[in-house]
Every structure is written in structure tokens, then in C-alpha cells.
Design a protein around this motif. Structure first.
Motif, PDB file in Angstrom:
ATOM      1  N   GLN A   5       0.835  -1.195   0.000  1.00  0.00           N
ATOM      2  CA  GLN A   5       0.000   0.000   0.000  1.00  0.00           C
ATOM      3  C   GLN A   5       0.870   1.245   0.000  1.00  0.00           C
ATOM      4  O   GLN A   5       1.911   1.280   0.646  1.00  0.00           O
ATOM      5  CB  GLN A   5      -0.902   0.020   1.247  1.00  0.00           C
ATOM      6  CG  GLN A   5      -1.868  -1.146   1.319  1.00  0.00           C
ATOM      7  CD  GLN A   5      -2.782  -1.050   2.526  1.00  0.00           C
ATOM      8  OE1 GLN A   5      -3.033   0.024   3.043  1.00  0.00           O
ATOM      9  NE2 GLN A   5      -3.284  -2.182   2.980  1.00  0.00           N
ATOM     10  N   THR A   6       0.441   2.240  -0.734  1.00  0.00           N
ATOM     11  CA  THR A   6       1.158   3.511  -0.754  1.00  0.00           C
ATOM     12  C   THR A   6       0.232   4.631  -0.308  1.00  0.00           C
ATOM     13  O   THR A   6      -0.993   4.542  -0.473  1.00  0.00           O
ATOM     14  CB  THR A   6       1.691   3.841  -2.163  1.00  0.00           C
ATOM     15  OG1 THR A   6       0.581   3.973  -3.069  1.00  0.00           O
ATOM     16  CG2 THR A   6       2.630   2.758  -2.653  1.00  0.00           C
ATOM     17  N   PHE A   7       0.806   5.638   0.291  1.00  0.00           N
ATOM     18  CA  PHE A   7       0.048   6.833   0.634  1.00  0.00           C
ATOM     19  C   PHE A   7       0.945   8.033   0.393  1.00  0.00           C
ATOM     20  O   PHE A   7       2.157   7.893   0.199  1.00  0.00           O
ATOM     21  CB  PHE A   7      -0.472   6.782   2.068  1.00  0.00           C
ATOM     22  CG  PHE A   7       0.608   6.732   3.123  1.00  0.00           C
ATOM     23  CD1 PHE A   7       1.035   7.882   3.765  1.00  0.00           C
ATOM     24  CD2 PHE A   7       1.181   5.524   3.481  1.00  0.00           C
ATOM     25  CE1 PHE A   7       2.011   7.837   4.742  1.00  0.00           C
ATOM     26  CE2 PHE A   7       2.160   5.463   4.464  1.00  0.00           C
ATOM     27  CZ  PHE A   7       2.576   6.622   5.096  1.00  0.00           C
ATOM     28  N   ARG A   8       0.352   9.221   0.384  1.00  0.00           N
ATOM     29  CA  ARG A   8       1.123  10.420   0.084  1.00  0.00           C
ATOM     30  C   ARG A   8       1.464  11.153   1.381  1.00  0.00           C
ATOM     31  O   ARG A   8       0.643  11.245   2.296  1.00  0.00           O
ATOM     32  CB  ARG A   8       0.382  11.349  -0.876  1.00  0.00           C
ATOM     33  CG  ARG A   8       0.142  10.734  -2.247  1.00  0.00           C
ATOM     34  CD  ARG A   8      -0.222  11.773  -3.291  1.00  0.00           C
ATOM     35  NE  ARG A   8       0.924  12.585  -3.681  1.00  0.00           N
ATOM     36  CZ  ARG A   8       1.839  12.201  -4.569  1.00  0.00           C
ATOM     37  NH1 ARG A   8       1.773  11.006  -5.139  1.00  0.00           N
ATOM     38  NH2 ARG A   8       2.821  13.004  -4.898  1.00  0.00           N
ATOM     39  N   VAL A   9       2.664  11.691   1.419  1.00  0.00           N
ATOM     40  CA  VAL A   9       3.126  12.471   2.556  1.00  0.00           C
ATOM     41  C   VAL A   9       3.306  13.914   2.107  1.00  0.00           C
ATOM     42  O   VAL A   9       3.998  14.181   1.108  1.00  0.00           O
ATOM     43  CB  VAL A   9       4.456  11.914   3.113  1.00  0.00           C
ATOM     44  CG1 VAL A   9       4.961  12.796   4.249  1.00  0.00           C
ATOM     45  CG2 VAL A   9       4.279  10.478   3.588  1.00  0.00           C
ATOM     46  N   LEU A  19      -3.471  24.296  -0.332  1.00  0.00           N
ATOM     47  CA  LEU A  19      -4.661  24.877   0.288  1.00  0.00           C
ATOM     48  C   LEU A  19      -4.465  26.368   0.576  1.00  0.00           C
ATOM     49  O   LEU A  19      -4.287  26.780   1.728  1.00  0.00           O
ATOM     50  CB  LEU A  19      -4.991  24.130   1.583  1.00  0.00           C
ATOM     51  CG  LEU A  19      -6.363  24.378   2.208  1.00  0.00           C
ATOM     52  CD1 LEU A  19      -7.478  23.998   1.245  1.00  0.00           C
ATOM     53  CD2 LEU A  19      -6.501  23.593   3.513  1.00  0.00           C
ATOM     54  N   PRO A  20      -4.479  27.200  -0.477  1.00  0.00           N
ATOM     55  CA  PRO A  20      -4.401  28.646  -0.239  1.00  0.00           C
ATOM     56  C   PRO A  20      -5.622  29.117   0.535  1.00  0.00           C
ATOM     57  O   PRO A  20      -6.667  28.458   0.548  1.00  0.00           O
ATOM     58  CB  PRO A  20      -4.369  29.222  -1.655  1.00  0.00           C
ATOM     59  CG  PRO A  20      -4.982  28.171  -2.517  1.00  0.00           C
ATOM     60  CD  PRO A  20      -4.628  26.862  -1.896  1.00  0.00           C
ATOM     61  N   MET A  21      -5.492  30.259   1.191  1.00  0.00           N
ATOM     62  CA  MET A  21      -6.515  30.685   2.150  1.00  0.00           C
ATOM     63  C   MET A  21      -7.902  30.832   1.534  1.00  0.00           C
ATOM     64  O   MET A  21      -8.900  30.404   2.138  1.00  0.00           O
ATOM     65  CB  MET A  21      -6.095  31.997   2.816  1.00  0.00           C
ATOM     66  CG  MET A  21      -7.035  32.453   3.932  1.00  0.00           C
ATOM     67  SD  MET A  21      -7.289  31.196   5.237  1.00  0.00           S
ATOM     68  CE  MET A  21      -5.686  31.254   6.058  1.00  0.00           C
ATOM     69  N   ARG A  22      -8.004  31.414   0.363  1.00  0.00           N
ATOM     70  CA  ARG A  22      -9.349  31.588  -0.214  1.00  0.00           C
ATOM     71  C   ARG A  22     -10.022  30.240  -0.469  1.00  0.00           C
ATOM     72  O   ARG A  22     -11.230  30.091  -0.271  1.00  0.00           O
ATOM     73  CB  ARG A  22      -9.269  32.414  -1.498  1.00  0.00           C
ATOM     74  CG  ARG A  22      -8.882  33.870  -1.249  1.00  0.00           C
ATOM     75  CD  ARG A  22      -8.936  34.712  -2.512  1.00  0.00           C
ATOM     76  NE  ARG A  22      -8.454  36.055  -2.257  1.00  0.00           N
ATOM     77  CZ  ARG A  22      -9.191  37.039  -1.740  1.00  0.00           C
ATOM     78  NH1 ARG A  22     -10.472  36.808  -1.454  1.00  0.00           N
ATOM     79  NH2 ARG A  22      -8.670  38.241  -1.536  1.00  0.00           N
ATOM     80  N   THR A 318      -6.598  15.905  -2.264  1.00  0.00           N
ATOM     81  CA  THR A 318      -7.176  15.960  -3.609  1.00  0.00           C
ATOM     82  C   THR A 318      -6.423  16.931  -4.512  1.00  0.00           C
ATOM     83  O   THR A 318      -5.980  16.572  -5.608  1.00  0.00           O
ATOM     84  CB  THR A 318      -8.658  16.370  -3.518  1.00  0.00           C
ATOM     85  OG1 THR A 318      -9.362  15.441  -2.701  1.00  0.00           O
ATOM     86  CG2 THR A 318      -9.292  16.411  -4.905  1.00  0.00           C
ATOM     87  N   ARG A 319      -6.255  18.157  -4.029  1.00  0.00           N
ATOM     88  CA  ARG A 319      -5.596  19.177  -4.850  1.00  0.00           C
ATOM     89  C   ARG A 319      -4.092  18.935  -4.925  1.00  0.00           C
ATOM     90  O   ARG A 319      -3.480  19.150  -5.972  1.00  0.00           O
ATOM     91  CB  ARG A 319      -5.896  20.562  -4.286  1.00  0.00           C
ATOM     92  CG  ARG A 319      -5.608  21.704  -5.238  1.00  0.00           C
ATOM     93  CD  ARG A 319      -6.320  22.972  -4.800  1.00  0.00           C
ATOM     94  NE  ARG A 319      -6.123  24.009  -5.778  1.00  0.00           N
ATOM     95  CZ  ARG A 319      -5.163  24.928  -5.701  1.00  0.00           C
ATOM     96  NH1 ARG A 319      -4.312  24.908  -4.687  1.00  0.00           N
ATOM     97  NH2 ARG A 319      -5.038  25.856  -6.638  1.00  0.00           N
ATOM     98  N   GLY A 320      -3.511  18.493  -3.820  1.00  0.00           N
ATOM     99  CA  GLY A 320      -2.081  18.243  -3.806  1.00  0.00           C
ATOM    100  C   GLY A 320      -1.670  17.130  -4.743  1.00  0.00           C
ATOM    101  O   GLY A 320      -0.617  17.196  -5.392  1.00  0.00           O
ATOM    102  N   THR A 321      -2.514  16.107  -4.861  1.00  0.00           N
ATOM    103  CA  THR A 321      -2.221  15.014  -5.788  1.00  0.00           C
ATOM    104  C   THR A 321      -2.273  15.524  -7.225  1.00  0.00           C
ATOM    105  O   THR A 321      -1.417  15.179  -8.051  1.00  0.00           O
ATOM    106  CB  THR A 321      -3.216  13.854  -5.585  1.00  0.00           C
ATOM    107  OG1 THR A 321      -3.112  13.393  -4.238  1.00  0.00           O
ATOM    108  CG2 THR A 321      -2.924  12.720  -6.544  1.00  0.00           C
ATOM    109  N   LEU A 325       2.139  17.349  -5.678  1.00  0.00           N
ATOM    110  CA  LEU A 325       2.847  17.730  -4.460  1.00  0.00           C
ATOM    111  C   LEU A 325       2.996  16.495  -3.579  1.00  0.00           C
ATOM    112  O   LEU A 325       2.273  15.509  -3.710  1.00  0.00           O
ATOM    113  CB  LEU A 325       2.060  18.810  -3.702  1.00  0.00           C
ATOM    114  CG  LEU A 325       1.853  20.131  -4.426  1.00  0.00           C
ATOM    115  CD1 LEU A 325       0.858  20.992  -3.662  1.00  0.00           C
ATOM    116  CD2 LEU A 325       3.175  20.863  -4.604  1.00  0.00           C
ATOM    117  N   GLY A 326       3.925  16.556  -2.636  1.00  0.00           N
ATOM    118  CA  GLY A 326       4.118  15.474  -1.709  1.00  0.00           C
ATOM    119  C   GLY A 326       4.894  14.319  -2.323  1.00  0.00           C
ATOM    120  O   GLY A 326       5.346  14.371  -3.477  1.00  0.00           O
TER     121      GLY A 326
END
Length: 331
Positions: A5-9, A19-22, A318-321, A325-326
Motif C-alpha cells: 500500500q502507498t500513501f502520500r506524505v 490549500l491557499p486561504m481563499r 485531492t488538490r495536492g495530488t 505535491l508530496g
């Protein structure tokens, strides 16, 4: 046969990029709706005292069916870390697939906490502050204070912020950094009164155990966000201010368990339990009203609930993938 199994760090930088503030403000609107609609499972956080280190460890699990995700955050709070050159708040967040329990992500929880807390107050400010609010008073100058100011700028046309901290050098550094980052005037002031007296919005992000300003310093029409205290015996806001404010919280049960600003005011006879007006999600859903008068003082007390962390972490995953990123890690 063993299945790998793999996961993202995701590092702190990855979390902030994903995750920008807006975007975070939008995500928190959905999270508050989930909380007040009763569609999440988020037990009150487990609080473990590390007496020998004068520190606390909090464990915050949650499940949001809309996302089909389970989250768990472990956060430590070590007041003595400033002398060690370490952050006061350190945290790790894990996300699991609710359908099969598979680990999906592990990420820096300190950055996540700062962003989601700032964004939560951004939602509250957008709903409760006067539309023309343009001046902010900030008490505290740590990472949480920075996220608060960024969120205020995301929801109101802020032109001036005044910051007070017991450490004037730290406040000056904060003012210079945030002025450059946000493109607004940020000034260090010498007292809490100077920070809040002419402010349309007041943000308290401190580790103080006692009120950080006097009730008479708050002008009619002010909106207040308080995020610092998380114990029933600690508070940042005077009971007199709580008594004359429209009080809104992130989650009612958590507030009456942990929010010293409310608990102490009630126990001292300044307010009744019924003085708590609404959860933020109830206002978002149209079940309760928000500000009804431009002279009204509004007060949002956030103790933080695990569903907020999970909503923010899901957005990072979701957005980072998508942004690559990571790092992918195998268990």
C-alpha cells in the motif's frame, strides 16, 4: 500474498501550496455545514496532560460521510518550546479511506491547523462582521495570528492591521512580514487597547490564561474572533464582552466542554447557557440569523473540531495530488 500500500506524505510547504486561504475558506464553509447538519462523527477530542513537561497532547478523530474519509490528528502543545527554538504547536494529520480503512495521506498538521483555523474565522467574519469592516486588531503574532490576518484579507477589504505582542521585536517582525505578504499596512502597537480600540475586527490568537483586553476597549459594531484558549479554565475575552455580544461557536458540545471564554462567564453569572446564539453552520444553513444591527458586537469562539481538520486534509490530498505535491510512500 501481501499487498503493498502507498500513501502520500505532504510537508508544511505542500499543505500551504495545496490549500491557499481563499480555497480554505470555501472548504470550511462546507465543513461547518456538515457539522451542524449532524452528518459527521467527531467525538470530543481526547486530552492527555504531560505533567512532567507542562504540555498537552490532543487526539482528534472524525468521519465525514460526504467525503467518505476518516481523519485523525495528533497535536502537541508545549509552552516551553519557545525557549528551545521549537514551535508551540506541532501536529500530524492522517487521512484514511472510510470504505476500506486504507491509509491515503499523512501530512504536516501544524500548517493544516493554522490554515483551517484561520479559514474558519474567515467564514465567521464573512457572515458576522460589518460589510465595510477594513481595520483589524491582532493580539498575538505567531503562525495562528498570521493565518487569522490572511483570512481577514480574504473576506473583507482590509486596509490596516495593528498587532500587539508581549514581545515587541516579534510583533515588529510580524508586521514587516505580513505587510509585505498581504500588501496592506500592518503596524506594531504598544498595547492591546491600541490594537482593538479602533478595530472593526479583533482576532485573539494567544496562549493567555486571562482576558487580553478590557471590555471598555471594544467599540460597538466590532466582530471578535478568539482561537487561543482551549481549556475550560482559560480565556482571552472578558466576561462583560461575552455578555454583550452575539455569541457564535463552531460546535456547541465542544464549546461547552472546552471554551473557557464561555464556561467561566457562565459560571460567574455573566451569561446563561442560552446566551450562546448559534453554531456557525446553523447560520450558513439559514436556521439562525447572524448580525442584525451595525452596532452589534459579534463574537465567534472557535475551539476547533476534528471535522474541520478532515475537510482541510481531504482538500490537501485531492488538490495536492493533482498538483503532484508530496511524496508517495509505501507501507
Amino acid at each position: 500474498m501481501e499487498i503493498q500500500q502507498t500513501f502520500r506524505v505532504f510537508s508544511a510547504a505542500d499543505v500551504r501550496a495545496a490549500l491557499p486561504m481563499r480555497k480554505a475558506v470555501e472548504v470550511m464553509r462546507e465543513a461547518f455545514h456538515d457539522v451542524s447538519s449532524g452528518e459527521v462523527t467527531a467525538p470530543l477530542r481526547t486530552h492527555m496532560r504531560l505533567a512532567s513537561h507542562h504540555a498537552d497532547v490532543l487526539v482528534m478523530p472524525s468521519h465525514t460521510p460526504r467525503l467518505d474519509r476518516v481523519g485523525a490528528k495528533v497535536i502537541s502543545l508545549h509552552p516551553g518550546n519557545a525557549e528551545r527554538g521549537l514551535p508551540f504547536i506541532q501536529a500530524t494529520m492522517m487521512v484514511l479511506d472510510a470504505a476500506n480503512g486504507r491509509p491515503l495521506a499523512l501530512m504536516n498538521g501544524s500548517a493544516l491547523t493554522a490554515i483551517r483555523t484561520g479559514a474558519s474565522c474567515g467564514v465567521a467574519t464573512d457572515i458576522l462582521a460589518r460589510p465595510d469592516a477594513s481595520q483589524v486588531g491582532i493580539i498575538g503574532s505567531g503562525p495562528q495570528a498570521a493565518a487569522q490576518l490572511e483570512a481577514m484579507c480574504a473576506v473583507r477589504p482590509i486596509r490596516l492591521a495593528m498587532v500587539y505582542d508581549r514581545d515587541p521585536d516579534r510583533a515588529a517582525a510580524f508586521a514587516a512580514k505580513m505587510s509585505k505578504k498581504l500588501g496592506i499596512d500592518v503596524e506594531r502597537v504598544a498595547s492591546t487597547r491600541a490594537a482593538v480600540a479602533s478595530a472593526d475586527i479583533v482576532c485573539c490568537a494567544t496562549t493567555s490564561k486571562t482576558p487580553v483586553f478590557k471590555d471598555g476597549d471594544i467599540s460597538p459594531g466590532t466582530h471578535i474572533n478568539a482561537i487561543g484558549s482551549y481549556k475550560p479554565t482559560e480565556r482571552e475575552i472578558p466576561p462583560e464582552t461575552v455578555a454583550r455580544a452575539l455569541v457564535v461557536v463552531d460546535q456547541t458540545e465542544a464549546a461547552w466542554e472546552e471554551a473557557g471564554d464561555l464556561i467561566m462567564a457562565r459560571d460567574e453569572g455573566a451569561i446563561e447557557t442560552s446566551h450562546l446564539h448559534a453554531e456557525l453552520g446553523e447560520i450558513l444553513m439559514g436556521r439562525k440569523c447572524g448580525r442584525t444591527d451595525p452596532e452589534q458586537i459579534t463574537f465567534f469562539k472557535s475551539v476547533g473540531v476534528a471535522a474541520q481538520d478532515l475537510a482541510a486534509a481531504h482538500a490537501v490530498l485531492t488538490r495536492g495530488t493533482k498538483l503532484e505535491l508530496g511524496s508517495a510512500v509505501s507501507l
